[in-house]
Structure formats: structure tokens, C-alpha cells
Design a protein around this motif. Structure first.
Motif, PDB file in Angstrom:
ATOM      1  N   VAL A  68       0.832  -1.208   0.000  1.00 38.50           N
ATOM      2  CA  VAL A  68       0.000   0.000   0.000  1.00 38.50           C
ATOM      3  C   VAL A  68       0.864   1.255   0.000  1.00 38.50           C
ATOM      4  N   ASP A  69       1.953   1.251   0.766  1.00 41.80           N
ATOM      5  CA  ASP A  69       2.838   2.421   0.789  1.00 41.80           C
ATOM      6  C   ASP A  69       3.398   2.704  -0.599  1.00 41.80           C
ATOM      7  N   GLY A  70       3.718   1.641  -1.328  1.00 38.26           N
ATOM      8  CA  GLY A  70       4.229   1.815  -2.685  1.00 38.26           C
ATOM      9  C   GLY A  70       3.173   2.386  -3.605  1.00 38.26           C
ATOM     10  N   LEU A  71       1.924   1.947  -3.437  1.00 37.23           N
ATOM     11  CA  LEU A  71       0.834   2.484  -4.252  1.00 37.23           C
ATOM     12  C   LEU A  71       0.629   3.958  -3.952  1.00 37.23           C
ATOM     13  N   VAL A  72       0.651   4.318  -2.685  1.00 37.42           N
ATOM     14  CA  VAL A  72       0.469   5.722  -2.303  1.00 37.42           C
ATOM     15  C   VAL A  72       1.589   6.582  -2.889  1.00 37.42           C
ATOM     16  N   ALA A  73       2.813   6.076  -2.832  1.00 41.89           N
ATOM     17  CA  ALA A  73       3.947   6.816  -3.399  1.00 41.89           C
ATOM     18  C   ALA A  73       3.770   7.008  -4.894  1.00 41.89           C
ATOM     19  N   TRP A  74       3.248   5.980  -5.568  1.00 44.51           N
ATOM     20  CA  TRP A  74       3.032   6.071  -7.006  1.00 44.51           C
ATOM     21  C   TRP A  74       1.935   7.086  -7.330  1.00 44.51           C
ATOM     22  N   LEU A  75       0.854   7.094  -6.542  1.00 42.93           N
ATOM     23  CA  LEU A  75      -0.211   8.077  -6.750  1.00 42.93           C
ATOM     24  C   LEU A  75       0.337   9.493  -6.626  1.00 42.93           C
ATOM     25  N   ARG A  76       1.210   9.700  -5.637  1.00 41.63           N
ATOM     26  CA  ARG A  76       1.822  11.026  -5.471  1.00 41.63           C
ATOM     27  C   ARG A  76       2.685  11.376  -6.681  1.00 41.63           C
ATOM     28  N   GLU A  77       3.453  10.386  -7.142  1.00 41.03           N
ATOM     29  CA  GLU A  77       4.330  10.612  -8.297  1.00 41.03           C
ATOM     30  C   GLU A  77       3.524  10.964  -9.538  1.00 41.03           C
ATOM     31  N   LEU A  78       2.367  10.316  -9.685  1.00 40.67           N
ATOM     32  CA  LEU A  78       1.515  10.572 -10.857  1.00 40.67           C
ATOM     33  C   LEU A  78       0.704  11.858 -10.706  1.00 40.67           C
ATOM     34  N   GLY A  79       0.670  12.398  -9.503  1.00 41.25           N
ATOM     35  CA  GLY A  79      -0.102  13.618  -9.271  1.00 41.25           C
ATOM     36  C   GLY A  79      -1.587  13.366  -9.134  1.00 41.25           C
ATOM     37  N   LEU A  80      -1.976  12.149  -8.776  1.00 42.54           N
ATOM     38  CA  LEU A  80      -3.394  11.814  -8.635  1.00 42.54           C
ATOM     39  C   LEU A  80      -3.865  12.162  -7.231  1.00 42.54           C
ATOM     40  N   ARG A  81      -5.083  12.695  -7.142  1.00 44.35           N
ATOM     41  CA  ARG A  81      -5.631  13.131  -5.859  1.00 44.35           C
ATOM     42  C   ARG A  81      -6.817  12.285  -5.418  1.00 44.35           C
ATOM     43  N   HIS A  82      -7.145  11.254  -6.188  1.00 47.93           N
ATOM     44  CA  HIS A  82      -8.275  10.390  -5.873  1.00 47.93           C
ATOM     45  C   HIS A  82      -7.797   8.949  -5.791  1.00 47.93           C
ATOM     46  N   VAL A  83      -8.464   8.157  -4.944  1.00 48.87           N
ATOM     47  CA  VAL A  83      -8.113   6.747  -4.812  1.00 48.87           C
ATOM     48  C   VAL A  83      -9.385   5.949  -4.545  1.00 48.87           C
ATOM     49  N   GLU A  84      -9.417   4.739  -5.074  1.00 49.73           N
ATOM     50  CA  GLU A  84     -10.559   3.853  -4.822  1.00 49.73           C
ATOM     51  C   GLU A  84     -10.123   2.715  -3.906  1.00 49.73           C
ATOM     52  N   ILE A  85     -10.931   2.451  -2.883  1.00 47.32           N
ATOM     53  CA  ILE A  85     -10.664   1.354  -1.953  1.00 47.32           C
ATOM     54  C   ILE A  85     -11.845   0.404  -2.007  1.00 47.32           C
ATOM     55  N   SER A  86     -11.587  -0.811  -2.452  1.00 46.24           N
ATOM     56  CA  SER A  86     -12.669  -1.786  -2.610  1.00 46.24           C
ATOM     57  C   SER A  86     -12.257  -3.128  -2.034  1.00 46.24           C
ATOM     58  N   ASP A  87     -13.237  -4.003  -1.920  1.00 43.48           N
ATOM     59  CA  ASP A  87     -12.958  -5.371  -1.497  1.00 43.48           C
ATOM     60  C   ASP A  87     -13.857  -6.337  -2.267  1.00 43.48           C
ATOM     61  N   GLY A  88     -14.060  -6.032  -3.535  1.00 39.87           N
ATOM     62  CA  GLY A  88     -14.934  -6.854  -4.364  1.00 39.87           C
ATOM     63  C   GLY A  88     -14.296  -8.140  -4.831  1.00 39.87           C
ATOM     64  N   THR A  89     -12.963  -8.237  -4.718  1.00 42.42           N
ATOM     65  CA  THR A  89     -12.261  -9.434  -5.175  1.00 42.42           C
ATOM     66  C   THR A  89     -11.632 -10.190  -4.015  1.00 42.42           C
ATOM     67  N   ILE A  90     -11.025  -9.459  -3.091  1.00 39.29           N
ATOM     68  CA  ILE A  90     -10.381 -10.106  -1.948  1.00 39.29           C
ATOM     69  C   ILE A  90     -11.248  -9.943  -0.701  1.00 39.29           C
ATOM     70  N   ALA A  91     -11.057 -10.851   0.249  1.00 43.09           N
ATOM     71  CA  ALA A  91     -11.749 -10.720   1.527  1.00 43.09           C
ATOM     72  C   ALA A  91     -10.943  -9.766   2.399  1.00 43.09           C
ATOM     73  N   LEU A  92     -11.531  -8.614   2.716  1.00 42.60           N
ATOM     74  CA  LEU A  92     -10.826  -7.585   3.462  1.00 42.60           C
ATOM     75  C   LEU A  92     -11.543  -7.351   4.785  1.00 42.60           C
ATOM     76  N   ASP A  93     -10.832  -7.530   5.877  1.00 45.31           N
ATOM     77  CA  ASP A  93     -11.416  -7.312   7.196  1.00 45.31           C
ATOM     78  C   ASP A  93     -11.964  -5.890   7.297  1.00 45.31           C
ATOM     79  N   ALA A  94     -13.126  -5.768   7.911  1.00 45.86           N
ATOM     80  CA  ALA A  94     -13.800  -4.475   8.000  1.00 45.86           C
ATOM     81  C   ALA A  94     -12.933  -3.414   8.660  1.00 45.86           C
ATOM     82  N   GLU A  95     -12.214  -3.781   9.696  1.00 45.24           N
ATOM     83  CA  GLU A  95     -11.387  -2.812  10.401  1.00 45.24           C
ATOM     84  C   GLU A  95     -10.165  -2.398   9.582  1.00 45.24           C
TER      85      GLU A  95
END
Length: 246
Positions: A68-95
Motif C-alpha cells: 500500500v505504501d508503494g501504491l500511495v507513493a506512485w499516486l503522489r508521483e503521478l499527481g493523482l488526488r483520488h483513490v478507490e478502496i474496494s474489497d470486491g475481489t479479496i476478503a478484506l477485514d472491516a477494520e
């Protein structure tokens, strides 16, 4: 609008014809990693002040791989200000999802997505509501109601028909203005616009359908003329006669 891999020429053509009708562009699933024109494409959208968000599947991969830290760094590098957080494919604990939304909403505009991409997975309406409210409380700007790019899962049945009872229960508990309904198919777009009005937020719209959706919103297509094309029919008829006389 979902960009599944448009060329620069296609982006230019889209923006020329329908740029004013696009609010946000999503680079579908993980296409941003492998496309050969990412930088110039992002520049084109930025020139037209259209925000870009990477597909939620890419975030899910980053979570699974502990990157996740690498993804965040890449978003900053690309200049993107929006991000999508989903769990439609993997099982992601609610917390875990809550903590990630809380963390990223301090820097990014967060779209959270609720619902499974598995058409055979049925989730009770109250669970949808609980998850949507939890994501909004954690700091998500809007929550996307999942349907896949095919429109055959989540809030829709396998044949693409809306799960009307589910959608109505969600909208009864959550302000529809806080929701984005995936609606890749025209009949889904028509149903949602008639149900929630012209400003209903629709997602996963194909580039070729952007103008079509705009005409549906304005009552300029047969499916929504009676619902949204307001005006005096008698006056309209008179104007038509005058135009014919000219």
C-alpha cells in the motif's frame, strides 16, 4: 467514465465531443500498470481538469501484497488526488478497510466500493447498508455500489436487471447523493435516472456511452423524454409548425 485502455487519439476525440459530461475517469482495474501511454493520458485529462482514479482492483492487489505504501507513493508521483478502496475481489477485514480509508482520506479523495464482483454472492440489504455507512463514517467521499464492468453482479442480477428491492433499501438508509451506482448498461442507467433523478451519480460508463447518458439526463432520448423533457407541449407544437413554414 471507465477508461479500459484508450489511446491518446481516442482520449482527444472523447474530450472534444463529450469532455464537459465527464466528471471523473477511472482507469479500469489494473490497466494503469501496463498501459504504454499513462503519462500523456493523465496529462490530457489534467488539461481538461478531469480527475482520474485508478481501479479499485489495483488497490486490492496492493493490500494483498503488502504494498500500500508503494501504491500511495506512485499516486503522489503521478499527481493523482483520488483513490478507490474496494474489497470486491479479496476478503478484506472491516477494520482494515476502515483504517485504510481513514488514513488515505487525509490526503486523497476516497471512493469506497461495496459489493462483490462474484455474481453468485448475495449479500443481505442490511449488510450493504452497514458497510456503506461504515465507509462513509471512515471518511469516504462517496461509496460505489458494485456491479462489475459487465453490470451483472452486486446491485444487479446475472441478467443485468436491477435488484430493485436492494437498491431501494440502500437508498432509504443512505442519502443517494453519497452514492455512485455502477450502471454500464443502458437499461440500468434509465432505471436509476428515473428512480433518483437526473443528478444521480452513475459509474462504469463506457466512453462511447457518455453522450448517450447525457441525453438520458436531459430527456433527449426516447427512454426519458416523458420523465425529464419538461415544457409546454402545445408551445412546442407551435414552434414546430413555424419551423416547418420557414
Amino acid at each position: 467514465m471507465i477508461d479500459r485502455g484508450l489511446s491518446i487519439a481516442e482520449v482527444d476525440g472523447l474530450l472534444e465531443v463529450a469532455g464537459d459530461s465527464v466528471d471523473v475517469v477511472k482507469l479500469g482495474w489494473g490497466t494503469a500498470v501496463v498501459t504504454g501511454n499513462l503519462a500523456p493520458k493523465l496529462a490530457r485529462y489534467a488539461e481538461h481538469e478531469i480527475p482520474v482514479v485508478l481501479g479499485g482492483t489495483l488497490t486490492e492487489v496492493a493490500i494483498r501484497q503488502g504494498r500500500v505504501d508503494g501504491l500511495v507513493a506512485w499516486l503522489r508521483e503521478l499527481g493523482l488526488r483520488h483513490v478507490e478502496i474496494s474489497d470486491g475481489t479479496i476478503a478484506l477485514d472491516a477494520e482494515v478497510k476502515r483504517a485504510l480509508i481513514e488514513r488515505l482520506s487525509g490526503e486523497f479523495v476516497v471512493f469506497a466500493e461495496v459489493g462483490s464482483k462474484d455474481a453468485d454472492f448475495i449479500m443481505a440489504p442490511y449488510i450493504w447498508v452497514e458497510q456503506i455507512e461504515r465507509d462513509l463514517d471512515a471518511g469516504a467521499w462517496k461509496v460505489i455500489a458494485e456491479a462489475r464492468e459487465s453490470g451483472t453482479a452486486g446491485i444487479y442480477r446475472a441478467d443485468g436487471e436491477p435488484r430493485t428491492g436492494l437498491i431501494d433499501e440502500i437508498a432509504h438508509a443512505v442519502d443517494p447523493d453519497r452514492l455512485i451506482f455502477d450502471a454500464p448498461l443502458q437499461r440500468q442507467q434509465v432505471w436509476l435516472l428515473k428512480r433518483f433523478g437526473t443528478e444521480c451519480s452513475l459509474g462504469n460508463i463506457a466512453p462511447d456511452d457518455v453522450l448517450s447518458v447525457e441525453t438520458l439526463r436531459l430527456g433527449l432520448r426516447a427512454d426519458t423524454v416523458e420523465r425529464f423533457a419538461l415544457g409546454d407541449a402545445e408551445t412546442a407544437g407551435g414552434d414546430a409548425e413555424t419551423a416547418g413554414g420557414d
